[in-house]
Design a protein around this motif. Structure first.
Motif, PDB file in Angstrom:
ATOM      1  N   ARG A 258      19.326 -10.914  10.774  1.00  0.00           N
ATOM      2  CA  ARG A 258      20.063  -9.960   9.935  1.00  0.00           C
ATOM      3  C   ARG A 258      19.238  -8.712   9.731  1.00  0.00           C
ATOM      4  N   ARG A 259      19.889  -7.566   9.804  1.00  0.00           N
ATOM      5  CA  ARG A 259      19.271  -6.283   9.478  1.00  0.00           C
ATOM      6  C   ARG A 259      19.311  -6.131   7.961  1.00  0.00           C
ATOM      7  N   LEU A 260      18.157  -5.895   7.324  1.00  0.00           N
ATOM      8  CA  LEU A 260      18.082  -5.851   5.868  1.00  0.00           C
ATOM      9  C   LEU A 260      18.065  -4.428   5.324  1.00  0.00           C
ATOM     10  N   PHE A 261      17.200  -3.583   5.868  1.00  0.00           N
ATOM     11  CA  PHE A 261      17.274  -2.163   5.527  1.00  0.00           C
ATOM     12  C   PHE A 261      16.538  -1.360   6.580  1.00  0.00           C
ATOM     13  N   ASP A 262      16.846  -0.070   6.642  1.00  0.00           N
ATOM     14  CA  ASP A 262      16.122   0.792   7.559  1.00  0.00           C
ATOM     15  C   ASP A 262      15.747   2.075   6.842  1.00  0.00           C
ATOM     16  N   GLY A 263      14.681   2.706   7.327  1.00  0.00           N
ATOM     17  CA  GLY A 263      14.190   3.929   6.702  1.00  0.00           C
ATOM     18  C   GLY A 263      12.805   4.250   7.208  1.00  0.00           C
ATOM     19  N   PHE A 264      11.880   4.543   6.285  1.00  0.00           N
ATOM     20  CA  PHE A 264      10.520   4.905   6.653  1.00  0.00           C
ATOM     21  C   PHE A 264       9.535   4.116   5.803  1.00  0.00           C
ATOM     22  N   VAL A 265       8.440   3.692   6.410  1.00  0.00           N
ATOM     23  CA  VAL A 265       7.336   3.129   5.653  1.00  0.00           C
ATOM     24  C   VAL A 265       6.270   4.212   5.572  1.00  0.00           C
ATOM     25  N   HIS A 266       5.636   4.303   4.437  1.00  0.00           N
ATOM     26  CA  HIS A 266       4.640   5.354   4.188  1.00  0.00           C
ATOM     27  C   HIS A 266       3.234   4.761   4.278  1.00  0.00           C
ATOM     28  N   VAL A 267       2.409   5.347   5.139  1.00  0.00           N
ATOM     29  CA  VAL A 267       1.014   4.912   5.265  1.00  0.00           C
ATOM     30  C   VAL A 267       0.121   6.102   4.953  1.00  0.00           C
ATOM     31  N   ARG A 268      -1.078   5.788   4.535  1.00  0.00           N
ATOM     32  CA  ARG A 268      -2.013   6.850   4.147  1.00  0.00           C
ATOM     33  C   ARG A 268      -2.398   7.714   5.333  1.00  0.00           C
ATOM     34  N   ASP A 269      -2.525   9.006   5.111  1.00  0.00           N
ATOM     35  CA  ASP A 269      -2.834   9.935   6.188  1.00  0.00           C
ATOM     36  C   ASP A 269      -4.120   9.583   6.925  1.00  0.00           C
ATOM     37  N   GLN A 270      -5.137   9.131   6.177  1.00  0.00           N
ATOM     38  CA  GLN A 270      -6.401   8.830   6.829  1.00  0.00           C
ATOM     39  C   GLN A 270      -6.293   7.607   7.738  1.00  0.00           C
ATOM     40  N   VAL A 271      -5.260   6.796   7.534  1.00  0.00           N
ATOM     41  CA  VAL A 271      -5.033   5.632   8.410  1.00  0.00           C
ATOM     42  C   VAL A 271      -4.285   6.076   9.648  1.00  0.00           C
ATOM     43  N   ALA A 272      -3.160   6.749   9.458  1.00  0.00           N
ATOM     44  CA  ALA A 272      -2.311   7.166  10.573  1.00  0.00           C
ATOM     45  C   ALA A 272      -2.935   8.297  11.368  1.00  0.00           C
TER      46      ALA A 272
ATOM     47  N   ASN B 120      -3.279  -1.191  14.630  1.00  0.00           N
ATOM     48  CA  ASN B 120      -3.518  -2.275  13.679  1.00  0.00           C
ATOM     49  C   ASN B 120      -3.836  -1.739  12.292  1.00  0.00           C
ATOM     50  N   ALA B 121      -4.572  -0.621  12.229  1.00  0.00           N
ATOM     51  CA  ALA B 121      -4.877  -0.021  10.931  1.00  0.00           C
ATOM     52  C   ALA B 121      -3.596   0.429  10.230  1.00  0.00           C
ATOM     53  N   VAL B 122      -2.658   0.966  10.996  1.00  0.00           N
ATOM     54  CA  VAL B 122      -1.367   1.369  10.434  1.00  0.00           C
ATOM     55  C   VAL B 122      -0.616   0.150   9.906  1.00  0.00           C
ATOM     56  N   LEU B 123      -0.607  -0.936  10.675  1.00  0.00           N
ATOM     57  CA  LEU B 123       0.119  -2.139  10.252  1.00  0.00           C
ATOM     58  C   LEU B 123      -0.491  -2.740   8.990  1.00  0.00           C
TER      59      LEU B 123
ATOM     60  N   ASN C 232      -2.521 -10.604   8.664  1.00  0.00           N
ATOM     61  CA  ASN C 232      -3.081 -11.500   7.655  1.00  0.00           C
ATOM     62  C   ASN C 232      -2.764 -10.962   6.260  1.00  0.00           C
ATOM     63  N   VAL C 233      -2.415 -11.847   5.345  1.00  0.00           N
ATOM     64  CA  VAL C 233      -2.051 -11.421   4.000  1.00  0.00           C
ATOM     65  C   VAL C 233      -3.269 -10.958   3.207  1.00  0.00           C
ATOM     66  N   GLU C 234      -4.296 -11.785   3.136  1.00  0.00           N
ATOM     67  CA  GLU C 234      -5.422 -11.526   2.241  1.00  0.00           C
ATOM     68  C   GLU C 234      -6.574 -10.781   2.902  1.00  0.00           C
ATOM     69  N   ARG C 235      -6.583 -10.711   4.221  1.00  0.00           N
ATOM     70  CA  ARG C 235      -7.661 -10.010   4.928  1.00  0.00           C
ATOM     71  C   ARG C 235      -7.074  -8.930   5.828  1.00  0.00           C
ATOM     72  N   ALA C 236      -7.852  -7.925   6.095  1.00  0.00           N
ATOM     73  CA  ALA C 236      -7.387  -6.805   6.925  1.00  0.00           C
ATOM     74  C   ALA C 236      -7.528  -7.179   8.400  1.00  0.00           C
ATOM     75  N   LEU C 237      -6.690  -8.114   8.835  1.00  0.00           N
ATOM     76  CA  LEU C 237      -6.733  -8.618  10.202  1.00  0.00           C
ATOM     77  C   LEU C 237      -5.334  -8.625  10.802  1.00  0.00           C
ATOM     78  N   VAL C 238      -5.268  -8.319  12.091  1.00  0.00           N
ATOM     79  CA  VAL C 238      -4.014  -8.383  12.841  1.00  0.00           C
ATOM     80  C   VAL C 238      -4.252  -9.222  14.077  1.00  0.00           C
TER      81      VAL C 238
ATOM     82  N   VAL D 168       5.201  -8.543  12.138  1.00  0.00           N
ATOM     83  CA  VAL D 168       5.659  -7.250  12.632  1.00  0.00           C
ATOM     84  C   VAL D 168       6.125  -7.403  14.074  1.00  0.00           C
ATOM     85  N   ALA D 169       7.219  -6.726  14.417  1.00  0.00           N
ATOM     86  CA  ALA D 169       7.703  -6.667  15.801  1.00  0.00           C
ATOM     87  C   ALA D 169       7.651  -5.213  16.274  1.00  0.00           C
TER      88      ALA D 169
END
Length: 359
Positions: free
Chosen positions: A345-359, A32-35, A81-87, A60-61
């Motif tokens: 529809r598939r829109l794009f593919d690649g990598f999402v970057h998250v902060r090291d301390q999160v992942a 959840n922290a990663v998401l 959640n958009v405005e809060r850090a909740l999943v 997210v799927a």
């Protein structure tokens, strides 16, 4: 930064990143922290992530091969959640579900067949199975077609989905209280659990027509506060406990249709009105329309079933019309199957970057 592979896809009227389950942490809190980091939640625009600043584009799927004998892939849905850090992983999302089949095929989880590929998806959130039929001429996913759905511009290839055992998605019972109608704070509501746990109410009881715009409903602070209070009590009565941090049960306002549809609906997510209707919500509404004694049944203009016990119901919502085909056991009236058609529809593919301390 850590790079995590992902594919951005539109499923129905929703949009969000799709991840392979093996690419995310197994621990739910770490996942959840990663998401939250990936989507940029905690800011109304999700400016530091790939979320779209709206509940419909902050989804997210997470998909992987299933170990079950009755399913091909497992699908976990996460509402970030958009405005809060909740999943929240309590509900399913039927719109995002429309893109699970194409994603699974293109990621090599399911072999494609010509001209269509049929697969069974196990929704981890609800413990229910969905059959999906994907357009795959020549053994490749083809997104082009002439199917239009309300809320999405243009046309695309159809994705046919059948909810096989959707009753009791979170509570284990179609009618969690054992009744088709309950009184909460002087309001008559139906607490119903088919594909999604919901509180169904007559818009007229709130002084509404059921044809208001989502923006007008969202702007009515007194109405939204009352709806939330009723929703929380509904959640308690449905056995879900304190639902203040959950997106279920979903509040749904219903009214007689204005045109040739079966019923008019305003679906809440729950703290904002959907610009269309969630697919799980449409299945829930249609099934309740076919259940005598519910608020939906009383308001619906219900078509007669055909010889096979099938009815084609049409949900009227802010963006147009959503059809749902319902099959019932002729002897018991039990809903045995609910079929919807979406596009993806598939829109794009690649990598999402998250902060090291999160992942």
């Amino acid at each position: 930064m850590q790079r995590i592979p992902c594919v951005l896809m539109r499923g129905g009227t929703s949009r969000g990143p799709f991840f392979l389950s093996d690419d995310l942490p197994a621990d739910p809190a770490a996942r959840n922290a990663v998401l939250i980091s990936a989507m940029g939640s905690g800011h109304p625009l999700q400016i530091d992530g790939i979320g779209g600043g709206n509940p419909l584009t902050s989804k997210v799927a997470i998909v992987g091969r299933s170990t079950r004998s009755d399913a091909d892939v497992d699908y976990l849905f996460a509402q970030v959640n958009v405005e809060r850090a909740l999943v929240d992983t309590a509900p399913n999302c039927g719109n995002m579900l429309a893109a699970v089949g194409p994603f699974a095929i293109e990621q090599g989880l399911v072999p494609a067949t010509h001209p269509e590929t049929r697969l069974t998806i196990f929704n981890v959130n609800t413990g229910k199975r969905i059959e999906a039929i994907i357009h795959t001429p020549g053994g490749r996913v083809d997104y082009e077609g002439d199917t239009a759905i309300a809320g999405v511009p243009g046309t695309a290839a159809p994705v046919r989905m059948a909810f096989l055992d959707a009753a009791g998605s979170k509570t284990g019972r179609l009618l969690p209280t054992g009744r088709t109608a309950d009184a909460i704070d002087g309001m008559t509501v139906t607490l119903f659990d088919m594909a999604v746990a919901a509180m169904l109410a007559d818009a007229g009881d709130f002084g509404k027509t059921g044809r208001e715009t989502p923006a007008a409903l969202d702007a009515d602070a007194a109405f939204m506060a009352r709806l939330e209070a009723l929703r929380r009590e509904a959640g308690r009565r449905m056995g879900l406990g304190d639902v203040s941090q959950m997106v279920i049960p979903k509040p749904i306002l219903l009214a007689p249709p204005a045109g040739d549809a079966t019923i008019a609906a305003r679906y809440f997510m729950p703290h904002a009105c959907h610009t269309a209707v969630a697919i799980t919500g449409a299945v829930c509404i249609a099934s309740a329309c076919c259940t005598p004694g519910t608020v939906s049944h009383r308001l619906a203009r219900l078509p007669e079933p055909d010889a096979q016990g099938r009815r084609r119901l049409i949900i009227e919502h802010p963006s147009g019309l959503t059809p749902v085909e319902i099959e019932q056991d002729p002897a018991t009236g039990t809903v045995t199957r609910a079929m919807v058609i979406r596009t993806a529809r598939r829109l794009f593919d690649g990598f999402v970057h998250v902060r090291d301390q999160v992942a």
